[in-house]
Design a protein around this motif. Structure first.
Motif, mmCIF file in Angstrom:
data_model
loop_
_atom_site.group_PDB
_atom_site.id
_atom_site.type_symbol
_atom_site.label_atom_id
_atom_site.label_comp_id
_atom_site.label_asym_id
_atom_site.label_seq_id
_atom_site.Cartn_x
_atom_site.Cartn_y
_atom_site.Cartn_z
ATOM 1 N N TYR A 1 3.488 -35.544 3.646
ATOM 2 C CA TYR A 1 3.497 -35.909 2.222
ATOM 3 C C TYR A 1 2.086 -36.219 1.721
ATOM 4 N N LYS A 2 1.234 -36.682 2.646
ATOM 5 C CA LYS A 2 -0.181 -36.904 2.329
ATOM 6 C C LYS A 2 -1.006 -36.106 3.320
ATOM 7 N N THR A 3 -1.872 -35.212 2.795
ATOM 8 C CA THR A 3 -2.683 -34.379 3.685
ATOM 9 C C THR A 3 -4.136 -34.249 3.245
ATOM 10 N N ASN A 4 -4.444 -34.543 1.981
ATOM 11 C CA ASN A 4 -5.792 -34.315 1.450
ATOM 12 C C ASN A 4 -6.795 -35.256 2.111
ATOM 13 N N PRO A 5 -7.812 -34.721 2.816
ATOM 14 C CA PRO A 5 -8.760 -35.594 3.513
ATOM 15 C C PRO A 5 -9.593 -36.474 2.588
ATOM 16 N N THR A 6 -9.728 -36.070 1.340
ATOM 17 C CA THR A 6 -10.509 -36.889 0.399
ATOM 18 C C THR A 6 -9.635 -37.406 -0.741
ATOM 19 N N GLY A 7 -8.325 -37.441 -0.501
ATOM 20 C CA GLY A 7 -7.395 -37.927 -1.524
ATOM 21 C C GLY A 7 -7.002 -39.376 -1.286
ATOM 22 N N ILE A 8 -5.819 -39.725 -1.756
ATOM 23 C CA ILE A 8 -5.293 -41.065 -1.552
ATOM 24 C C ILE A 8 -4.665 -41.141 -0.162
ATOM 25 N N ALA A 9 -5.064 -42.135 0.603
ATOM 26 C CA ALA A 9 -4.470 -42.352 1.920
ATOM 27 C C ALA A 9 -3.153 -43.099 1.748
ATOM 28 N N GLY A 10 -2.113 -42.604 2.376
ATOM 29 C CA GLY A 10 -0.809 -43.252 2.286
ATOM 30 C C GLY A 10 0.111 -42.686 3.336
ATOM 31 N N HIS A 11 1.350 -43.098 3.290
ATOM 32 C CA HIS A 11 2.319 -42.648 4.289
ATOM 33 C C HIS A 11 2.531 -41.138 4.195
#
Length: 357
Positions: free
Chosen positions: A200-210
């Motif tokens: 659900y979260k994969t972007n290395p420079t995005g929002i870190a989350g579950h």
């Protein structure tokens, strides 16, 4: 449910990777705890299902078939596609002739190697997956027609052998997937719909989350979660007994700018190494990482207070809660990616214990 009729035991589907071209060790697979092995992956070339690593793939099929001595009810499926090998689906199933050829060649692999069915992991119909993938609006209808052709080809093989064969699919967990498919029509050809309720979260420079949470961690109704994914597919017309919930046997990680909120739902600086659950449990948790539990999301995470590294993953507790959800909502079962990420079997042992208690 009629009186006296037992609910079926939930399926436990393991994706077992052969895409690296390695020969598998069947003794390392706790096959007594599985109902299905989905062999990942078979590629598509010139409109045909194609064994990229034919020498090792065929060896692996033979080795996996020996596992039926230990678990005669085991189903061994070929999984076609995956993140890296989905670029040719759209072309392959564009026409009726193309769909017939693709279905015949996929089922021919099942026939030749005495397997039990076909799993399709198209990432993704109608929308881009990996950069450079081919996709088109017609994918929406052709996705359904592909399953129709595959089911017809499997039915022909059934008439020939007297054996039953299954047809399943792995699906993305977001609204984009149900909007670009006809799941109410496609499901009639399918035994199971395996929701990839992870990444659900994969972007290395995005929002870190579950990345594999059971519920949302914020108040946003748009936040991705396994519960939201299940509800999307139910609303799209898939019966609950065909839905299979995904469990991640690996973690994703980010380097954060500071220790604020222990990294949860914060802007990341860059990606970091996560790794399989055995590594997380046996290594990271003894190296300064602190485990935390998100009560709202029903999900664990690790945070390193000095290095500012955030790690999201499934553990024994979140796995038990996913299994409980599956039983409560009478879903088909669980699946996981992938077997090699937890060689010590911590999470598979948890699944098996829960479903057999």
């Amino acid at each position: 449910m009629p009186a006296g009729k037992k609910r079926p035991v939930p399926v436990v589907i393991a994706y077992v990777g052969g895409f690296r071209g390695q020969v598998l060790d069947p003794q390392a697979i706790a096959v007594e705890k599985l109902t299905h092995i989905n062999y990942a992956f078979v590629d598509i070339k010139n409109g045909r299902a194609w064994l990229t690593n034919e020498k090792t793939d065929t060896t692996n099929f033979r080795l996996l078939n020996t596992l039926k001595q230990r678990n005669p009810a085991l189903k061994i499926m070929i999984s076609i596609g995956g993140w890296a090998w989905s670029e040719n689906f759209s072309d392959a199933v564009l026409t009726e002739e193309g769909r017939s050829l693709f279905a015949f060649t996929a089922v021919d692999i099942v026939r030749k190697h005495q397997l039990d069915g076909v799993d399709i992991d198209w990432e993704y119909p109608g929308v881009p997956g990996e950069e450079g993938n081919i996709y088109r609006p017609e994918d929406k209808q052709n996705y359904t027609l592909m399953f129709k052709a595959l089911r017809a080809s499997l039915d022909s093989l059934e008439a020939e052998t007297g054996k039953q064969y299954q047809l399943t699919t792995a699906v993305g967990g977001g609204k984009y997937f149900v909007e670009h498919t006809e799941m109410d029509k496609a499901q009639q050809y399918l035994d199971y719909v395996n929701i990839m309720s992870y990444d659900y979260k994969t972007n290395p420079t995005g929002i870190a989350g579950h990345h594999t949470n059971l519920y949302g961690s914020t108040k946003s109704e748009e936040e991705s979660s396994a519960d939201r994914s299940v509800k999307l597919f139910l609303a799209a017309g898939v019966p609950p007994e065909k839905l299979v919930m995904g469990i991640a046997f690996y973690g994703r990680a980010w380097t954060m700018p500071d220790a604020k909120a222990r990294g949860l739902n914060r802007q990341a600086l860059k990606g970091a190494r996560g790794g399989g659950f055995t590594r997380l449990k046996d290594s990271l948790m003894t190296q300064g990482y602190v485990r935390h539990w998100d009560r709202r999301a029903k999900a664990p995470y690790l945070f390193h207070p000095q290095q500012y590294i955030f790690v999201t993953y499934d553990d024994e507790r979140s796995t038990r809660l996913k299994c409980r959800y599956v039983k409560k909502h009478r879903l088909g079962g669980v699946m996981f990616w992938e077997y090699a990420s937890d060689p010590k079997g911590y999470l598979l042992g948890t699944i098996h214990q829960f479903f057999n208690q």
